[in-house]
Each structure stands twice: as C-alpha cells, then as structure tokens.
Design a protein around this motif. Structure first.
Motif, PDB file in Angstrom:
ATOM      1  N   GLY A  42       4.799  44.892  18.044  1.00 22.36           N
ATOM      2  CA  GLY A  42       4.159  44.976  16.831  1.00 22.36           C
ATOM      3  C   GLY A  42       4.540  43.516  15.695  1.00 22.36           C
ATOM      4  N   GLY A  43       3.961  43.415  14.735  1.00 22.53           N
ATOM      5  CA  GLY A  43       4.134  42.216  13.701  1.00 22.53           C
ATOM      6  C   GLY A  43       5.802  42.100  13.307  1.00 22.53           C
ATOM      7  N   GLY A  44       6.430  43.428  13.103  1.00 23.48           N
ATOM      8  CA  GLY A  44       7.774  42.907  12.964  1.00 23.48           C
ATOM      9  C   GLY A  44       8.739  42.334  13.951  1.00 23.48           C
ATOM     10  N   ALA A  45       8.139  42.345  15.351  1.00 21.19           N
ATOM     11  CA  ALA A  45       8.659  41.508  16.417  1.00 21.19           C
ATOM     12  C   ALA A  45       8.900  40.074  16.032  1.00 21.19           C
ATOM     13  CB  ALA A  45       7.959  41.807  17.692  1.00 21.19           C
ATOM     14  N   LEU A  46       7.897  39.676  15.382  1.00 24.89           N
ATOM     15  CA  LEU A  46       7.560  38.278  14.964  1.00 24.89           C
ATOM     16  C   LEU A  46       8.650  37.787  13.873  1.00 24.89           C
ATOM     17  CD1 LEU A  46       3.820  37.659  15.438  1.00 24.89           C
ATOM     18  CD2 LEU A  46       5.742  37.186  17.029  1.00 24.89           C
ATOM     19  N   ILE A  47       9.268  38.433  13.306  1.00 26.96           N
ATOM     20  CA  ILE A  47      10.458  38.030  12.275  1.00 26.96           C
ATOM     21  C   ILE A  47      11.362  37.186  13.027  1.00 26.96           C
ATOM     22  CG2 ILE A  47      11.889  38.889  10.444  1.00 26.96           C
ATOM     23  CD1 ILE A  47      10.132  41.292  10.059  1.00 26.96           C
ATOM     24  N   HIS A  48      11.792  36.202  12.420  1.00 28.05           N
ATOM     25  CA  HIS A  48      12.729  35.302  12.967  1.00 28.05           C
ATOM     26  C   HIS A  48      14.051  35.899  12.953  1.00 28.05           C
ATOM     27  CE1 HIS A  48      14.993  31.872  13.994  1.00 28.05           C
ATOM     28  NE2 HIS A  48      16.032  32.107  13.098  1.00 28.05           N
ATOM     29  N   GLY A  49      14.890  35.995  14.241  1.00 27.21           N
ATOM     30  CA  GLY A  49      16.099  36.666  14.416  1.00 27.21           C
ATOM     31  C   GLY A  49      16.037  38.153  14.642  1.00 27.21           C
TER      32      GLY A  49
END
Length: 361
Positions: A282-289
């Motif tokens: 999902g898009g949240g996986a792309l949040i750094h760290g």
C-alpha cells in the motif's frame, strides 16, 4: 471476447487489473458533481485536477471513506465511468469482477459494494479480504500450512493479517491510514503556522517529507496556502522532522495494532513469521523508514514489497485466474450472480441470516 477484471476499490485510488494486460487503470477515487443538476462532470484524474479549485456549484466527492462505500450512487457512477472507458463489455456475456474489501467489513457494506459492481455491468461478483489479496499479489504462498503476515496501509484503512492455508488466522482492520496522515499534517500547519492548506498540498507534503523515523539530515519544502490572520496568500518552509512528529502518533497506533495481531497468533505461525518476516504493501509502505519503525516495535524482520501500490490489484487478477481454473472454488469466496446469490461459506451465511433477523426486529 470480454475479459474478467479485478478491482482494488481503494479510498484514495481505484486500480483495475485485466488478465494478460496487468494494471490498466490507476486513478484517484474522486468524482466531480454539478450541485444543481446532480450530473457527474468528471471522475478520477480529471476530478483530482479540480480538487480545491472548483466554483460553488461543483463539488468534489470522495465516494469511499474508511475503505468502504460512503455514497453508493456516486460510487456506482464512478465505477461505471472507469469500466465504460475500458470498453470491456461484450454482447456474449458480462465480465466477472473480483473486488477486495477490509477484513472487518460489515454485511451492509458488502451489499453496497456488490450492488455497485452489479449496476456497473458485472456478472459474477467476488469479494475477498484485502490483506489476503495483497499477499497473493506480492507472490506469497498463502495456501501452504505456513504463516505469512501482511500489513496493507492504504488511504482509508490499514489491514493487518496473519495468513495460513488460504485464510486469515488473526487480523485487524483499523480506520487509520494515509488520509489520517494528511489530516494530521493539515492540522499541524494550521496550528503551528496559522496557514490553511488544501488536500493536495497535504498529500504532497506527506509524499515528499513524510518519515516514520527522525532524521539527522532533514529535507525541506516550500508550501503555499492562505494566512488565517490576514486572509492573504502566504508561503512557508517546513522540514522533515516536523512532519515526523505530527505523523508519529498515527504510525505508532498502526504498529500497536500489528503487535496485538502478533499476540493473538498461534506460536507455530509466530515462529514462521520470525523466519519469513512481515511484508508491508500500500501507499503507506512508501513512507520513509516505515519498515524500520515496524521492525523496531515488533522485533521481527519487515520488508517493503516490490511495487507496493499495485500489489492488491495484481492479487485480484491472480485470484480470479485461480477461481476460473479451479473445479472446486474455495469456500471462503462469495459469489453473486445477476439473478442468484450463492454463498459458499456456511459461516458467512449464518452471519447474513443473523443480520437479516436483526433487521426484522
């Protein structure tokens, strides 16, 4: 010849998967409506371009909220718009459609999704749980007697599940996800800088500066909005660690929910997860760290999958192929024909009968 389609009906984006062609549509879940006539002016990317820039007689509507349909009529028109654009209809038969849903979806919400899909021209409608579909999309063998854990962080919900032998062993679905991060950013900018920003600006900040861990070397970004004091346009510079602090509470709540799922997981499956790790999509996986934060909180290896934004859509296509080639379709999949509803899972049947009984009361 008509081809069956898989739909990731997300709060933020709608993705449509077509066999042999992959993801053929990826557009925002937005609809522009004329308030006077009720006519749909635009949907998807065109409606997104209008976000925050429309006159009073045009509204931009989010037909999905918290991972489910909030406005059935508008959702139907949005899906119809997308499917019509793809020109998938045939005079011989209508397409079968598989749609993914959150793990804790109610019967009423299920019926809303089914109703929208049928009115859009679907023949047989399949509903499946989102983390299960995401796991299939990233290539995990969820049908083996081994544990796999998936965290799918979307726009409206974060779905967390431990899977084994084709079913969710333990799972949670919480209505904390990308949209909530946008709201936290908007509120922070408003309180700290007395600056009002729009949805698109908040999303841009999240995508460019969003981080789940505090950074030694910060990035910065110039943003523009309306000053609350003077009412005039104003621009300011913000930094990564500011956004880290305003997103921190939501991200840690998601981590805590994942910990509770692990606590409820049988020991043998928990051992498998230590060996195999946790996949985040999902898009949240792309949040750094984000993977580092989860690994620190859960004490288990965590991996960001390849192509996390398309994992669910790809999974819908793979599951449809499996259904079509399996002589005995799995009992956990529900089917709806245009004239007859077939429920293969007795547990689901009992739930629906109980719901109807409560409705009568």
């Amino acid at each position: 010849m008509v081809k069956d389609i898989g739909i990731d009906l997300g709060t933020a984006n709608v993705l449509i998967y077509l066999r042999d062609r992959g993801v053929i549509l990826n557009e925002p879940s937005l609809v522009a409506v004329n308030n006077k006539t009720g006519e749909v002016i635009a949907a998807g990317a065109k409606a997104y371009q209008m976000l925050g820039r429309t006159p009073k007689d045009i509204s931009i509507i989010h037909p999905l909220k918290g991972g489910v349909i909030a406005d059935i009529s508008i959702a139907e028109q949005m899906l119809e718009h997308f499917i019509r654009r793809l020109n998938l209809h045939s005079y011989i038969r209508k397409p079968d459609i598989l749609i993914c849903t959150p793990t804790n979806i109610t019967t009423v919400e299920q019926k809303a999704i089914i109703q929208a899909a049928v009115k859009c021209g679907g023949q047989s409608i399949y509903l499946e749980e989102e983390p299960k579909v995401a796991a299939v999309g990233v290539g995990l063998d969820i049908f083996s007697p081994f544990g796999n854990m998936v965290i799918d962080m979307g726009g409206g919900t974060s779905d967390i599940a431990v899977l084994s032998m084709g079913s969710c062993v333990t799972s949670r679905s919480i209505k904390l996800a990308g949209d909530d991060l946008d709201h936290e950013i908007t509120n922070y900018i408003k309180e700290e800088y007395q600056l009002i920003i729009g949805e698109r600006t908040a999303e841009d900040i999240k995508m460019n500066l969003g981080t789940a861990i505090e950074l030694e070397k910060e990035s910065d970004m110039i943003i523009k909005g309306r000053d609350m004091t003077t009412g005039l346009p104003k621009s300011i510079t913000i930094y990564s660690n500011e956004i880290y602090h305003c997103m921190k509470e939501v991200l840690e709540t998601i981590c805590e929910e994942a910990r509770l799922v692990l606590e409820e997981t049988p020991p043998e499956l928990a051992g498998d997860i230590i060996d195999r790790g946790i996949s985040i999509t999902g898009g949240g996986a792309l949040i750094h760290g984000m993977d580092q934060l989860l690994a620190e909180k859960l004490q288990v290896p965590v991996f960001v999958v390849d192509n996390p934004l398309n994992s669910v859509a790809i999974g819908t296509g793979k599951l449809l192929d499996r259904i079509k080639h399996d002589e005995n379709p799995w009992s956990f999949i529900k089917r709806l024909f245009s004239s007859n509803r077939v429920v293969l899972n007795p547990t689901i049947n009992m739930i629906e009968e109980k719901g109807e009984e409560n409705d009568r009361k």
